[in-house]
Design a protein around this motif. Structure first.
Motif, PDB file in Angstrom:
ATOM      1  N   SER A 758       0.828  -1.080   0.008  1.00 48.47           N
ATOM      2  CA  SER A 758      -0.106   0.127  -0.101  1.00 48.47           C
ATOM      3  C   SER A 758       0.682   1.220  -0.061  1.00 48.47           C
ATOM      4  N   VAL A 759       2.014   1.175   0.987  1.00 49.50           N
ATOM      5  CA  VAL A 759       2.796   2.543   0.924  1.00 49.50           C
ATOM      6  C   VAL A 759       3.490   2.719  -0.267  1.00 49.50           C
ATOM      7  N   ILE A 760       4.048   1.487  -0.931  1.00 50.99           N
ATOM      8  CA  ILE A 760       4.770   1.822  -2.357  1.00 50.99           C
ATOM      9  C   ILE A 760       3.707   2.358  -3.368  1.00 50.99           C
ATOM     10  N   ASN A 761       2.715   1.622  -3.376  1.00 51.76           N
ATOM     11  CA  ASN A 761       1.752   2.070  -4.530  1.00 51.76           C
ATOM     12  C   ASN A 761       1.245   3.747  -4.285  1.00 51.76           C
ATOM     13  N   ILE A 762       1.080   4.043  -3.135  1.00 53.06           N
ATOM     14  CA  ILE A 762       0.721   5.554  -3.040  1.00 53.06           C
ATOM     15  C   ILE A 762       2.038   6.473  -3.105  1.00 53.06           C
ATOM     16  N   SER A 763       3.015   5.986  -2.738  1.00 52.34           N
ATOM     17  CA  SER A 763       4.344   6.775  -2.799  1.00 52.34           C
ATOM     18  C   SER A 763       4.823   7.049  -4.187  1.00 52.34           C
ATOM     19  N   ASN A 764       4.349   6.294  -5.029  1.00 52.16           N
ATOM     20  CA  ASN A 764       4.782   6.230  -6.496  1.00 52.16           C
ATOM     21  C   ASN A 764       3.790   7.497  -7.175  1.00 52.16           C
ATOM     22  N   VAL A 765       2.764   7.722  -6.597  1.00 50.91           N
ATOM     23  CA  VAL A 765       1.861   8.783  -7.403  1.00 50.91           C
ATOM     24  C   VAL A 765       1.804  10.004  -6.464  1.00 50.91           C
ATOM     25  N   VAL A 766       2.552  10.034  -5.244  1.00 45.96           N
ATOM     26  CA  VAL A 766       2.478  11.473  -4.455  1.00 45.96           C
ATOM     27  C   VAL A 766       3.776  11.992  -4.919  1.00 45.96           C
ATOM     28  N   PRO A 767       3.681  13.439  -5.208  1.00 44.43           N
ATOM     29  CA  PRO A 767       5.132  14.247  -5.554  1.00 44.43           C
ATOM     30  C   PRO A 767       5.390  14.691  -3.900  1.00 44.43           C
ATOM     31  N   GLY A 768       6.602  15.051  -3.988  1.00 46.01           N
ATOM     32  CA  GLY A 768       7.278  15.780  -2.760  1.00 46.01           C
ATOM     33  C   GLY A 768       7.271  14.877  -1.423  1.00 46.01           C
ATOM     34  N   GLY A 769       6.930  15.040  -0.583  1.00 53.33           N
ATOM     35  CA  GLY A 769       7.023  14.157   0.903  1.00 53.33           C
ATOM     36  C   GLY A 769       5.999  13.555   1.189  1.00 53.33           C
ATOM     37  N   VAL A 770       6.166  12.300   1.596  1.00 50.81           N
ATOM     38  CA  VAL A 770       5.186  11.636   2.338  1.00 50.81           C
ATOM     39  C   VAL A 770       5.622  11.281   3.942  1.00 50.81           C
ATOM     40  N   ILE A 771       4.598  11.564   4.782  1.00 46.01           N
ATOM     41  CA  ILE A 771       4.881  11.291   6.206  1.00 46.01           C
ATOM     42  C   ILE A 771       3.950  10.212   6.593  1.00 46.01           C
ATOM     43  N   CYS A 772       4.490   9.010   7.218  1.00 42.73           N
ATOM     44  CA  CYS A 772       4.045   7.978   7.833  1.00 42.73           C
ATOM     45  C   CYS A 772       4.014   8.008   9.309  1.00 42.73           C
ATOM     46  N   PHE A 773       2.890   8.007   9.850  1.00 45.92           N
ATOM     47  CA  PHE A 773       2.892   7.791  11.600  1.00 45.92           C
ATOM     48  C   PHE A 773       2.487   6.477  11.884  1.00 45.92           C
ATOM     49  N   PHE A 774       3.296   5.973  12.647  1.00 46.33           N
ATOM     50  CA  PHE A 774       3.119   4.542  13.344  1.00 46.33           C
ATOM     51  C   PHE A 774       2.578   4.865  14.850  1.00 46.33           C
ATOM     52  N   PRO A 775       2.072   3.918  15.476  1.00 48.07           N
ATOM     53  CA  PRO A 775       1.489   4.078  16.717  1.00 48.07           C
ATOM     54  C   PRO A 775       2.622   4.124  17.888  1.00 48.07           C
ATOM     55  N   SER A 776       3.691   3.505  17.623  1.00 45.41           N
ATOM     56  CA  SER A 776       4.853   3.612  18.663  1.00 45.41           C
ATOM     57  C   SER A 776       6.213   3.516  18.103  1.00 45.41           C
ATOM     58  N   TYR A 777       7.165   3.709  18.771  1.00 48.08           N
ATOM     59  CA  TYR A 777       8.634   3.526  18.392  1.00 48.08           C
ATOM     60  C   TYR A 777       8.779   2.046  18.213  1.00 48.08           C
ATOM     61  N   ASP A 778       8.474   1.230  19.014  1.00 53.62           N
ATOM     62  CA  ASP A 778       8.587  -0.349  18.896  1.00 53.62           C
ATOM     63  C   ASP A 778       7.854  -0.801  17.562  1.00 53.62           C
ATOM     64  N   TYR A 779       6.767  -0.432  17.205  1.00 53.86           N
ATOM     65  CA  TYR A 779       6.147  -0.875  16.336  1.00 53.86           C
ATOM     66  C   TYR A 779       6.685  -0.426  14.740  1.00 53.86           C
ATOM     67  N   GLU A 780       7.309   0.823  14.863  1.00 52.52           N
ATOM     68  CA  GLU A 780       7.850   1.359  13.911  1.00 52.52           C
ATOM     69  C   GLU A 780       9.136   0.725  13.337  1.00 52.52           C
ATOM     70  N   LYS A 781       9.873   0.191  14.607  1.00 53.78           N
ATOM     71  CA  LYS A 781      11.168  -0.496  14.561  1.00 53.78           C
ATOM     72  C   LYS A 781      10.770  -2.012  14.077  1.00 53.78           C
ATOM     73  N   GLN A 782       9.938  -2.530  14.276  1.00 48.28           N
ATOM     74  CA  GLN A 782       9.344  -3.720  13.688  1.00 48.28           C
ATOM     75  C   GLN A 782       8.908  -3.818  12.626  1.00 48.28           C
ATOM     76  N   VAL A 783       8.330  -2.791  12.019  1.00 51.25           N
ATOM     77  CA  VAL A 783       7.814  -2.864  10.585  1.00 51.25           C
ATOM     78  C   VAL A 783       9.026  -2.587   9.805  1.00 51.25           C
ATOM     79  N   PHE A 784       9.823  -1.631   9.942  1.00 53.92           N
ATOM     80  CA  PHE A 784      10.982  -1.276   9.369  1.00 53.92           C
ATOM     81  C   PHE A 784      11.803  -2.411   9.067  1.00 53.92           C
ATOM     82  N   ALA A 785      12.065  -3.471  10.140  1.00 52.87           N
ATOM     83  CA  ALA A 785      12.877  -4.400  10.041  1.00 52.87           C
ATOM     84  C   ALA A 785      12.405  -5.415   9.090  1.00 52.87           C
TER      85      ALA A 785
END
Length: 972
Positions: A758-785
């Protein structure tokens, strides 16, 4: 009895203390003819009875008045025009009209205006328009009252007999007293204001001349020094070096007179009632008349500085007296004090420097003068501070400019700004200074009949809870016990019996608090361990019983701490002798009284322990930050005086005793907000996203005694048209997998893969900057890994350079700079950047992602707090027990739980759309955002355009069409 002069002194005293509105009621219930005929005297019993009856009626009347007031019936006139630096938007005009009405009627207002709509400027222009109109009305009313009074004097005294022949001297006294008090109060305030304005105008006129003269004198002096002899130059250099050393001097080595407690008499309630608080002394200027003013509060000093700059840009920038308050850390200009590494050390050192010389003065001098003549700090002097006070009001300045002015004038900005409060029309100050009662009083802030505006108030409830919630650790308790024990041993022969008694009581309290979390006073905290970790919640009364402190008069102990300033004395002792944490039992056993022997003993113990655990290093760092924690512990003891139902005690047991803690958790913020609401003429809470407003009304305002009729709500839309915003609820991903980030599902690899697609598809059509907010630092770390391993990050990097929010605050600016640089100067296939942020983190509030910096905001999941948190569960239980269910039948605790989530969401998605020509899309990636109860908690300017989608194809199509349309518009 035909004139008022016939009343004797006793009668005058009694009558003048009566609320005049009740005299007619008293007359009906009392045979006053006996008093008039001289058959009854104003003896003590009659005085006491009379005043008691008046007090009863006063209480009943004030309650009745609050209930009977119909604010919508209060007449008011809203101006047709509001001065503004440019032609205001319609929503700004509406905002200022609503604000003017709220101030004129003396109501409590909840104002919501999205970020980017010019909220600050609307607040400034609307509030100052009302203030200037109010001042003009005061002046006209004074002239009319004086003219009426002169007519009355020419026509003779008021008759004391009514038309029907009934003697009515009390009513005459009431009328005369009312007129006199009203006239006198208005006369004093208006005359003082006009006199002050004339003085400041004169200073403003002579300011430029003085600047030119000073430059001219400096040039002449430099020319003279060029031709001076070598001896003269050397003498001048030595004198200047001496002055610089004086400026940079710290606390001189002194005897122990300033450390040893003065004699204390607990029965002398009238003496030093407010304690020996220098802050009180400086700012408690009984002779100053406080003009009607606006107290403007915000969360940070940077926000306050931004507000001050908005005042300068407004039409009122040149003729409004504005002062900004800050902490010593922000305003101190003494280099020796500024270089200290903690706020507590800066505060204590500043107070010590004041006391150095003032305590040696034997001559009785006026209170205000006495506190500003200290010579140890070169900036703490009466005349320069008085000059600084006037100069700071002549021109609108922010915190940084006030510090620069203080350096130029060799005056303390911290005390100069506080002395300027009575004459200021706007006082800008942080939340804590206003909300914390003792800080408010020490700063000389008077809320009575003034205006309070609290900006960025979306977290006001949590802020009040945090201000009054206090936590102390096992390490702090043991350290305070050891330090006080050594203090008592060293100065036992010099302390009076009362001091020794109270020190023993404090040691008893500290010892019992240590025991209640499983510790000992005779072993250093880092060498104590517990069998297991656990968390326990208790009511205040149960906690006092548990600690065997139920028989201790905590009020008397706190009064002793305040008057004797024992925390500061102990701090001075610790700073001078640097005592180590010494096992008390061993000290008694060996009968060693010197700190050197105790230090040697501790070193012998430490020498046997070659291995230190990591938490110990952190504890040593904390020890440095607060060398003597007794003042902090006093705050916790003060929390124990709250009503049992308004708070809870959280006992947090950890394996290492130094990390164990006792926390007071405030459950009812209204109890500390009542005084603010009661005293102010009008109160405004404003923010970009104030939803859900019901929480403010139920938990704060209604709890503080505000009736529903007094509350005025105002919410406006955004300045942008609807076609510049595209908010969508994304319920499914590209392959049809439902986006459900509940606790049970959010760790599934299939869901994380779908999120990545979902994020890849949206990022391909959005110009400029995209901000993704995650519920917590731990979950952001888990998703990124997971995305790194699955190749999602590599695919994202084709179009967007990936950045992550750092945990360290010092790296935030660097990341933002690199993020924005990549957007402004893209290269190759890169069309911008994507930034992974955390809800409630460093980039979810106060960061401006305008234009290309934030063309798309993605909210991944719903940031609900941990439902198993004991403190949250206790708060929910408290709300369920004290508040009714809502219209939909949901419990108050559940509503609060959902509100915590949605307030965090609203703050995060509000980072985009910062001005009228801005545009962006907001994607809420979780099926739960489609619920009607959730949509109702979104800001109105978003919810009215929110679309719910059935499949990801429609989302992708809508986003593509949205930005393609913007490209076409920009080209045309």
């Amino acid at each position: 009895m035909s004139t008022f002069d016939d009343f004797d002194d006793e009668g005058d005293t009694v009558l003048s203390s009566i609320q005049l509105d009740h005299i007619s009621t008293l007359k009906k219930n009392t045979d006053l003819s006996k008093i008039v005929d001289g058959k009854t005297d104003f003896d003590d019993d009659n005085d006491e009875w009379l005043l008691t009856e008046v007090d009863k009626m006063d209480s009943k009347t004030s309650d009745k008045e609050e209930q009977d007031v119909k604010y919508e019936d209060i007449p008011f006139k809203i101006p047709d025009q509001f001065p503004f630096p440019f032609e205001p938007y319609d929503i700004q005009k509406g905002f200022m009209r609503g604000l003017y009405q709220c101030l004129e009627q003396g109501r409590v207002g909840i104002f919501e205006s999205p970020t980017g709509t010019g909220k600050s400027l609307s607040l400034i222009c609307g509030a100052l328009k009302w203030l200037k109109d109010y001042q003009e009305r005061q002046k006209l009313e004074l002239e009319e009252l004086i003219e009426d009074n002169n007519k009355e004097n020419r026509n003779g005294a008021i008759s004391t007999t009514k038309d029907d022949g009934e003697l009515d001297w009390i009513s005459d006294y009431k009328e005369k007293k009312e007129i006199e008090e009203k006239n006198q109060k208005k006369k004093e305030e208006v005359e003082y204001r006009l006199k002050k304005e004339a003085k400041l105008t004169e200073i403003r006129k002579s300011k430029k001349c003085n600047k030119r003269k000073r430059v001219q004198l400096e040039d002449e002096f430099n020319d003279l020094m060029k031709t001076a002899s070598k001896d003269l130059k050397e003498s001048y250099k030595l004198e200047m070096d001496h002055n610089n050393d004086t400026d940079k001097s710290g606390v001189d080595v002194d005897d122990d007179d300033n450390i040893v407690l003065d004699e204390y008499n607990s029965d002398d309630d009238g003496k030093n009632k407010h304690g020996d608080d220098d802050d009180n002394d400086v700012d408690d200027d009984d002779g100053a008349v406080h003009c009607t003013k606006i107290y403007f509060c915000s969360r940070t000093h940077s926000q306050l500085s931004q507000f001050v700059r908005e005042v300068i840009k407004s039409p009122y920038g040149e003729d409004t007296r504005v002062i900004s308050l800050g902490s010593r850390q922000n305003l101190c200009v003494n280099e020796a004090v500024k270089k200290l590494k903690s706020l507590s050390l800066i505060n204590d050192t500043c107070r010590d420097l004041q006391k150095k010389k003032t305590e040696k003065s034997s001559k009785p001098v006026p209170k205000r003068t006495k506190t500003i003549i200290g010579k140890s700090c070169p900036y703490y002097k009466q005349d320069p501070i008085e000059d600084f006070k006037d100069s700071s009001l002549v021109e609108v300045r922010d915190i940084e400019q006030l510090v620069t002015l203080g350096k130029q004038m060799k005056a303390c900005p911290y005390y100069g700004t506080r002395l300027a409060i009575p004459d200021a029309e706007i006082v800008a100050l942080p939340y804590n200074t206003l909300l914390h009662k003792s800080t408010r009083e020490a700063s000389g802030i008077q809320l009575k009949d003034n205006i309070v505006i609290i900006d960025e108030a979306h977290n006001l409830l949590e802020t009040i809870n945090n201000v009054y919630s206090t936590e102390i650790t096992g390490a702090q308790l043991v350290r305070a016990h050891s330090q006080l024990n050594q203090y008592e041993t060293k100065y036992r022969s010099r302390l009076k019996a009362q001091n020794l008694m109270y020190i023993k009581q404090i040691l008893f309290i500290l010892g019992n608090l240590i025991k209640c979390i499983g510790g000992r006073t005779d072993v250093p905290p880092d060498q104590q361990s517990l069998a297991h970790s656990a968390t326990r919640l208790m009511t205040i009364n149960d906690f006092l019983f548990h600690c065997h402190l139920d028989n201790v008069n905590m009020f008397k102990v706190l009064r002793y701490c305040q008057r004797s300033q024992i925390a500061r004395k102990l701090h001075g002792f610790v700073e001078k002798y640097r005592p180590d944490i010494v096992p008390a039992a061993e000290k008694v056993k060996k009968k060693q009284t010197s700190t050197s022997s105790l230090s040697n003993f501790l070193k012998s113990i430490v020498g046997k322990e070659n291995v230190e655990e990591e938490p110990t290093k952190q504890e040593e760092k904390n020890d440095f930050v607060m060398s003597s924690p007794l003042m902090h512990i006093e705050s916790f003891l003060h929390s124990l005086t709250n009503a049992d139902k308004d708070g809870r005690i959280v006992l947090n047991h950890q394996r290492l005793f130094s990390q164990c803690s006792i926390k007071f958790l405030l459950l009812n913020p209204a109890v500390h907000f009542t005084e603010v609401v009661k005293d102010t003429r009008a109160l405004i809470v404003a923010g970009g996203t104030m939803q859900p407003i019901s929480e403010f009304k139920d938990q704060l305002f209604h709890g503080a005694g505000v009736k529903s009729g007094r509350i005025l709500e105002y919410s406006c839309g955004h300045v942008i048209p609807g076609e510049q915003l595209l908010p969508l609820v994304v319920s499914t991903g590209p392959t049809g997998i439902q986006l459900d980030f509940t606790y049970q599902n959010r760790n599934k690899h299939s869901l994380l893969d779908e999120l990545g697609r979902s994020v890849i598809n949206i990022s391909n059509v959005v110009p400029g900057g995209v901000i993704c907010f995650f519920p917590s630092y731990d979950y952001e770390k888990q998703v990124f890994a997971h995305w790194e391993n699955s190749g999602v990050i590599d695919k994202l990097q084709v179009k967007k350079k990936v950045f992550r929010e750092p945990k360290r605050a010092g790296l935030v600016d660097q990341v933002l700079h690199e993020y924005s640089s990549c957007i402004q100067t893209p290269s190759g296939s890169i069309t911008g950047s994507i930034l992974f942020c955390v809800v409630g983190g460093k980039m979810s509030e106060g960061i401006n992602f305008s234009d290309d910096l934030g063309r798309c905001i993605m909210m991944i999941g719903m940031p609900y707090p941990n439902i198993n948190c004991p403190e949250l569960k206790e708060k929910m239980d408290y709300l369920n027990a004290n508040f009714p269910k809502d219209k939909e039948g949901r419990s108050p605790g559940q509503v609060h739980y959902e509100n915590l989530c949605m307030k965090a969401v609203n703050q995060s998605i509000g980072r985009a759309i910062r001005h009228q020509k801005d545009y962006a899309t907001i994607l809420l990636l979780d099926r739960r955002y489609g619920r009607s109860s959730t949509v109702a908690r979104l800001p109105g300017w978003i919810s009215q355009y929110l679309k719910k989608t059935d499949n990801f194809g429609s989302v992708f199509s809508s986003v593509s069409k949205f930005f393609n349309g913007k490209k076409t518009t920009m080209k045309s």
